[in-house]
Scaffold this motif. Sequence first.
Motif, short mmCIF file in Angstrom:
data_model
loop_
_atom_site.label_atom_id
_atom_site.label_comp_id
_atom_site.label_asym_id
_atom_site.label_seq_id
_atom_site.Cartn_x
_atom_site.Cartn_y
_atom_site.Cartn_z
N VAL A 18 0.99 -12.55 -8.10
CA VAL A 18 0.74 -13.13 -9.45
C VAL A 18 -0.57 -12.63 -9.98
O VAL A 18 -1.53 -12.59 -9.12
N ALA A 19 -0.48 -12.45 -11.26
CA ALA A 19 -1.70 -12.37 -11.74
C ALA A 19 -2.07 -13.13 -12.94
O ALA A 19 -1.18 -13.30 -13.75
N LEU A 20 -3.08 -14.02 -13.08
CA LEU A 20 -3.34 -15.00 -14.06
C LEU A 20 -4.52 -14.05 -14.96
O LEU A 20 -5.56 -13.88 -14.54
N VAL A 21 -4.22 -13.91 -16.20
CA VAL A 21 -5.28 -13.32 -17.14
C VAL A 21 -5.94 -14.41 -17.82
O VAL A 21 -5.18 -15.14 -18.85
N GLN A 22 -7.29 -14.78 -17.50
CA GLN A 22 -7.93 -15.75 -18.27
C GLN A 22 -8.73 -14.90 -19.50
O GLN A 22 -9.84 -14.25 -19.31
N LEU A 23 -7.94 -14.82 -20.40
CA LEU A 23 -8.22 -14.02 -21.68
C LEU A 23 -9.49 -14.38 -22.47
O LEU A 23 -9.41 -15.64 -22.84
N GLY A 24 -10.27 -13.52 -22.76
CA GLY A 24 -11.53 -13.62 -23.66
C GLY A 24 -11.20 -13.23 -25.01
O GLY A 24 -10.30 -12.76 -25.22
N ASN A 25 -12.29 -13.77 -25.93
CA ASN A 25 -12.12 -12.87 -27.19
C ASN A 25 -10.84 -13.34 -27.96
O ASN A 25 -10.47 -12.22 -28.51
N VAL A 26 -10.51 -14.29 -27.98
CA VAL A 26 -9.39 -14.87 -28.75
C VAL A 26 -9.98 -15.23 -30.30
O VAL A 26 -10.84 -16.19 -30.53
N THR A 27 -9.98 -13.95 -31.15
CA THR A 27 -10.60 -14.14 -32.57
C THR A 27 -9.69 -14.53 -33.77
O THR A 27 -8.64 -14.87 -33.51
N ALA A 28 -10.23 -14.69 -34.70
CA ALA A 28 -9.50 -14.85 -36.01
C ALA A 28 -8.34 -13.74 -36.44
O ALA A 28 -7.77 -13.72 -37.29
N LEU A 56 6.44 -10.87 -17.10
CA LEU A 56 5.44 -11.34 -17.97
C LEU A 56 5.67 -12.91 -18.56
O LEU A 56 6.70 -13.03 -19.33
N ILE A 57 4.68 -13.78 -18.24
CA ILE A 57 4.78 -14.92 -18.84
C ILE A 57 3.67 -14.74 -20.17
O ILE A 57 2.51 -14.78 -19.93
N GLY A 58 4.27 -14.59 -21.38
CA GLY A 58 3.47 -14.23 -22.37
C GLY A 58 2.82 -15.39 -23.14
O GLY A 58 2.70 -15.61 -24.24
N GLY A 59 2.28 -16.22 -22.15
CA GLY A 59 1.36 -17.36 -22.56
C GLY A 59 2.14 -18.30 -23.80
O GLY A 59 3.14 -18.36 -23.71
N SER A 60 1.51 -18.87 -24.81
CA SER A 60 2.07 -19.26 -25.78
C SER A 60 1.57 -18.63 -27.03
O SER A 60 0.53 -18.13 -27.11
N VAL A 61 2.73 -18.75 -28.29
CA VAL A 61 1.88 -18.70 -29.56
C VAL A 61 2.54 -19.62 -30.42
O VAL A 61 3.61 -20.29 -30.24
N PRO A 62 1.86 -19.80 -31.82
CA PRO A 62 2.60 -20.64 -32.71
C PRO A 62 3.63 -20.22 -33.20
O PRO A 62 3.85 -19.03 -33.69
N ASP A 104 3.56 -8.52 -9.43
CA ASP A 104 4.99 -8.74 -9.86
C ASP A 104 4.94 -9.44 -11.00
O ASP A 104 6.28 -9.30 -11.78
N LEU A 105 4.20 -10.36 -11.33
CA LEU A 105 4.33 -11.20 -12.25
C LEU A 105 2.94 -11.60 -13.01
O LEU A 105 1.77 -11.69 -12.43
N ILE A 106 2.76 -11.49 -14.23
CA ILE A 106 1.48 -11.76 -15.00
C ILE A 106 1.71 -12.94 -16.05
O ILE A 106 2.42 -12.75 -16.53
N VAL A 107 0.60 -13.54 -16.00
CA VAL A 107 0.57 -14.71 -16.74
C VAL A 107 -0.74 -14.75 -17.80
O VAL A 107 -1.60 -14.50 -17.56
N LEU A 108 -0.38 -14.94 -19.43
CA LEU A 108 -1.30 -14.97 -20.30
C LEU A 108 -1.46 -16.42 -20.77
O LEU A 108 -0.57 -17.36 -20.23
#
Length: 301
Positions: A13-23, A105-111, A49-53
């Motif tokens: 598993v890879a967990l992506v601690q994403l930076g730079n979430v901008t406007a 891929l677990i595509g994090g979440s979105v509104p 095998d599995l990536i998470v945002l």
Amino acid sequence: MSSLAPASRAVRVALVQLGNVTADKSYNLQHARDMVLKAASGSAAGKPDLIVLPECFNSPYGVSYFPTYAEDIGYTPGEPYDVEKSESQSIKMLSSVAKEAGTWLIGGSVPEHDVATKKYYNTATVYSPNGELVAYHRKLHLFDIDIPGKIRFKESEVLTGGNALTHFDTEFGRFGLGICYDIRFPEMAMIAARNGCIAMIYPGAFNMTTGPLHWELLARARATDNQIYVAVCSPARDLTATYHAWGHSSLVDPMGLVISTTEVREDIIYGEIDPKKVEEARSAIPVTVQRRFDVYKNVAE
Ligand SMILES: O=C(O)CCC(=O)C(=O)O
């Protein structure tokens, strides 16, 4: 209680601690895409095998942003979903990057804006390595808290809660999915475990008040209660944003041990979800078969 689905080997598993979430949503999507591909290029232990945002990866996190950034996904549970025809640029990006990476891929979440009902949701989606959208979770428990002098957040001012639990099957076993505040509700993880899930995955974004108090505690508690793996994946901390995320994305094993974690900056962490360890924990401390449902049949009473 259902038995564990058969699994051939441990899941990397890879967990992506994403930076730079901008406007700028286009930038956020491009950056998330780049980081998924970077995660897919792997660690010394090999390709994941599995990536998470994380939660809300395409938009700044805050109630006032949801309507502006929300997209119509148009998914009907149980019906095939044609990503090509999707109105959602985020769903299209996630599907195509899962395919390009060749990973789950677990595509994090979105509104999400459900145009038909005019309702907004906080929604996580899951893709197979061929880019098919296989699971869809609308945050069930909305993040409504008020800690005087510290933090007030009321997702319910804009969002509606989902009305379903989400489990999905892979060749490695079954997984349960929740979003952030959902982790505070032990019933959700318990039902997943009793339905054969080997892990709960929570894209999340705790804050500077509840993060230090509860982020790791809750992840370890849900793992220990249920003898499953728990992954919590946060955005990186950005002190220029209106919401300061706690960070500390982590993977916890079925004995409640944190086996992989990070600090607050953008990072990718790797770890293994091994179904054998779930079996070992359950055989060593057999709480899963010692429960007294004869005494507490219905916890909602
Ligand atoms: O439960 C908490 O303390 C934080 C929850 C949260 O940040 C969320 O649901 O987005």
